[in-house]
Scaffold this motif. Structure first.
Motif, short mmCIF file in Angstrom:
data_model
loop_
_atom_site.label_atom_id
_atom_site.label_comp_id
_atom_site.label_asym_id
_atom_site.label_seq_id
_atom_site.Cartn_x
_atom_site.Cartn_y
_atom_site.Cartn_z
N VAL A 238 0.84 -1.21 0.00
CA VAL A 238 0.00 0.00 0.00
C VAL A 238 0.87 1.26 0.00
O VAL A 238 0.50 2.29 -0.54
CB VAL A 238 -0.92 0.02 1.25
N LEU A 239 2.07 1.16 0.61
CA LEU A 239 2.90 2.35 0.80
C LEU A 239 3.50 2.87 -0.51
O LEU A 239 3.32 4.03 -0.86
CB LEU A 239 4.01 2.05 1.81
N TYR A 240 4.22 1.99 -1.23
CA TYR A 240 4.84 2.40 -2.50
C TYR A 240 4.66 1.28 -3.52
O TYR A 240 5.61 0.56 -3.84
CB TYR A 240 6.33 2.70 -2.30
N PRO A 241 3.42 1.13 -4.04
CA PRO A 241 3.14 -0.03 -4.93
C PRO A 241 4.04 -0.10 -6.16
O PRO A 241 4.54 -1.17 -6.50
CB PRO A 241 1.67 0.16 -5.33
N GLU A 242 4.30 1.05 -6.81
CA GLU A 242 5.13 1.00 -8.04
C GLU A 242 6.55 0.53 -7.73
O GLU A 242 7.14 -0.24 -8.47
CB GLU A 242 5.20 2.39 -8.74
N LEU A 243 7.05 1.02 -6.62
CA LEU A 243 8.39 0.64 -6.17
C LEU A 243 8.46 -0.87 -5.93
O LEU A 243 9.41 -1.54 -6.36
CB LEU A 243 8.71 1.40 -4.87
N LEU A 244 7.44 -1.41 -5.30
CA LEU A 244 7.42 -2.85 -5.01
C LEU A 244 7.32 -3.66 -6.30
O LEU A 244 8.01 -4.67 -6.46
CB LEU A 244 6.28 -3.20 -4.04
N ASN A 262 3.91 -13.71 -8.18
CA ASN A 262 2.79 -13.46 -9.10
C ASN A 262 1.51 -13.13 -8.33
O ASN A 262 0.74 -12.26 -8.76
CB ASN A 262 2.60 -14.65 -10.04
N GLN A 263 1.31 -13.81 -7.22
CA GLN A 263 0.13 -13.49 -6.37
C GLN A 263 0.21 -12.05 -5.88
O GLN A 263 -0.79 -11.33 -5.84
CB GLN A 263 0.10 -14.41 -5.15
N LEU A 264 1.42 -11.65 -5.51
CA LEU A 264 1.63 -10.30 -4.99
C LEU A 264 1.37 -9.26 -6.09
O LEU A 264 0.70 -8.24 -5.85
CB LEU A 264 3.07 -10.19 -4.46
N LEU A 265 1.86 -9.54 -7.29
CA LEU A 265 1.62 -8.63 -8.42
C LEU A 265 0.13 -8.50 -8.70
O LEU A 265 -0.38 -7.39 -8.94
CB LEU A 265 2.36 -9.12 -9.68
N ARG A 266 -0.57 -9.64 -8.64
CA ARG A 266 -2.03 -9.59 -8.89
C ARG A 266 -2.73 -8.77 -7.80
O ARG A 266 -3.64 -8.00 -8.06
CB ARG A 266 -2.61 -11.01 -8.92
N HIS A 267 -2.26 -8.95 -6.55
CA HIS A 267 -2.85 -8.21 -5.43
C HIS A 267 -2.68 -6.69 -5.63
O HIS A 267 -3.61 -5.91 -5.44
CB HIS A 267 -2.18 -8.64 -4.11
N ILE A 268 -1.47 -6.29 -6.03
CA ILE A 268 -1.18 -4.85 -6.24
C ILE A 268 -2.05 -4.31 -7.38
O ILE A 268 -2.61 -3.23 -7.29
CB ILE A 268 0.32 -4.63 -6.50
N GLN A 269 -2.15 -5.13 -8.45
CA GLN A 269 -2.93 -4.71 -9.62
C GLN A 269 -4.41 -4.53 -9.25
O GLN A 269 -5.03 -3.53 -9.60
CB GLN A 269 -2.77 -5.77 -10.75
N SER A 270 -4.95 -5.49 -8.51
CA SER A 270 -6.39 -5.39 -8.18
C SER A 270 -6.65 -4.24 -7.19
O SER A 270 -7.69 -3.59 -7.24
CB SER A 270 -6.95 -6.72 -7.64
N ALA A 271 -5.68 -3.98 -6.30
CA ALA A 271 -5.83 -2.83 -5.39
C ALA A 271 -5.84 -1.53 -6.19
O ALA A 271 -6.60 -0.60 -5.89
CB ALA A 271 -4.69 -2.82 -4.38
N LYS A 272 -5.01 -1.48 -7.22
CA LYS A 272 -4.94 -0.29 -8.07
C LYS A 272 -6.23 -0.09 -8.83
O LYS A 272 -6.78 1.02 -8.90
CB LYS A 272 -3.77 -0.50 -9.07
N GLU A 273 -6.79 -1.21 -9.34
CA GLU A 273 -8.04 -1.12 -10.10
C GLU A 273 -9.21 -0.70 -9.21
O GLU A 273 -10.06 0.12 -9.60
CB GLU A 273 -8.35 -2.46 -10.78
N SER A 274 -9.24 -1.24 -7.99
CA SER A 274 -10.38 -0.90 -7.12
C SER A 274 -10.26 0.54 -6.58
O SER A 274 -11.25 1.12 -6.11
CB SER A 274 -10.50 -1.89 -5.95
N ALA A 275 -9.07 1.11 -6.68
CA ALA A 275 -8.89 2.51 -6.22
C ALA A 275 -9.34 3.51 -7.29
O ALA A 275 -9.55 4.68 -7.00
CB ALA A 275 -7.44 2.75 -5.86
N LEU A 276 -9.47 3.01 -8.52
CA LEU A 276 -9.85 3.93 -9.62
C LEU A 276 -11.30 4.38 -9.49
O LEU A 276 -12.17 3.65 -9.04
CB LEU A 276 -9.63 3.24 -10.97
#
Length: 276
Positions: A238-244, A262-276
């Protein structure tokens, strides 16, 4: 002399009586548990105290009066005995002091408000005990630091955040799986505190370093550790998603089990989508 005659009776019958004679009991503890007193006696007395605290509502707090003695117990009894001294007995005393503190936290005798008042005096010593030879001491110390973070981590400054994660991170290499899992759980709390802290931007390079270190542990041979570290990194993402994401992409090809990356990448991607 009083202690020698009475400690057996206190340990065996103990119970509600102690709650009624609390003033005397605390006075005995305070007198007998000073670091200059006989180590063997201190160890015996501390062991009794630890047992009593595990059933506090039936013993020391049977009359509901124990909370008014908490400050004395922590500042005059526990804190001095958490200081490092050489030798086996001294180490055993530190273990019982840590277990007394954990019992106070675990039975919620030490309220969040109380923790706030004692954290400055205790935190450095608890962090120091995370290096003890005794596995149980390291385990309880990790858990205590986790609770301290949960309760008052948002008020931490840069130095406190840095010291805390540096020491907890070392425990991810612990010989004990239990300690490693406790350390992971504590790091999750660490990230939670930083999410809405004023020092988040000042901690960016530390967070980047922590991402890198945690990604190494994400490829641990033990699946339980992998799952625990995955949860830490989800919280931290949550802190620095692009960096991670950049860090994950740099190491995923080296991992024995890239499924976690890969699970982590999917988690970051879905968090980004739900924030839109």
């Amino acid at each position: 002399m009083f202690f020698r005659e009475h400690h057996g009776a206190v340990a065996k019958t103990g119970g509600p009586v102690i709650g009624e004679a609390l003033n005397n009991f605390i006075l005995i503890l305070k007198t007998c548990l000073q670091p200059n007193k006989d180590p063997q006696m201190r160890l015996k007395l501390f062991t009794i105290l630890s047992q009593l605290l595990q059933k506090a509502s039936e013993t020391v707090n049977s009359q509901g009066l124990f909370p008014s003695y908490l400050e004395t117990v922590i500042k005059d009894i526990l804190a001095p005995n958490l200081q490092w001294h050489a030798g086996r007995t001294a180490a055993a005393i530190r273990t019982t002091a840590v277990s007394c503190l954990w019992a106070l936290i675990h039975c919620e005798m030490l309220s969040p408000k109380e923790i706030l008042t004692v954290k400055d005096g205790l935190m450095p010593q608890i962090i120091a005990t995370m290096d003890e030879d005794s596995k149980i001491t390291r385990l309880m110390a990790c858990r205590i630091v986790g609770v301290f973070l949960k309760v008052c981590g948002r008020q931490f400054d840069e130095d406190k955040f840095t010291t805390t994660y540096t020491e907890v991170l070392k425990r991810l290499d612990d010989a004990s799986c239990d300690v490693r899992l406790a350390a992971a759980h504590t790091l999750t709390n660490w990230f939670k505190c930083l999410e809405d802290s004023d020092v988040k931007s000042a901690m960016e390079s530390h967070i980047e370093f922590l991402y890198q270190e945690l990604l190494i542990h994400l490829d641990d041979p033990d699946q339980n550790i992998q799952n625990a570290v995955l949860e830490v990194l989800k919280e931290g993402s949550v802190l620095y998603p692009e960096l991670l994401v950049k860090e994950i992409e740099g190491v995923v090809h080296k991992h024995q089990t890239p499924v976690y990356c890969n699970q982590l990448l999917r988690h970051i991607q879905s968090a980004k989508e739900s924030a839109l």
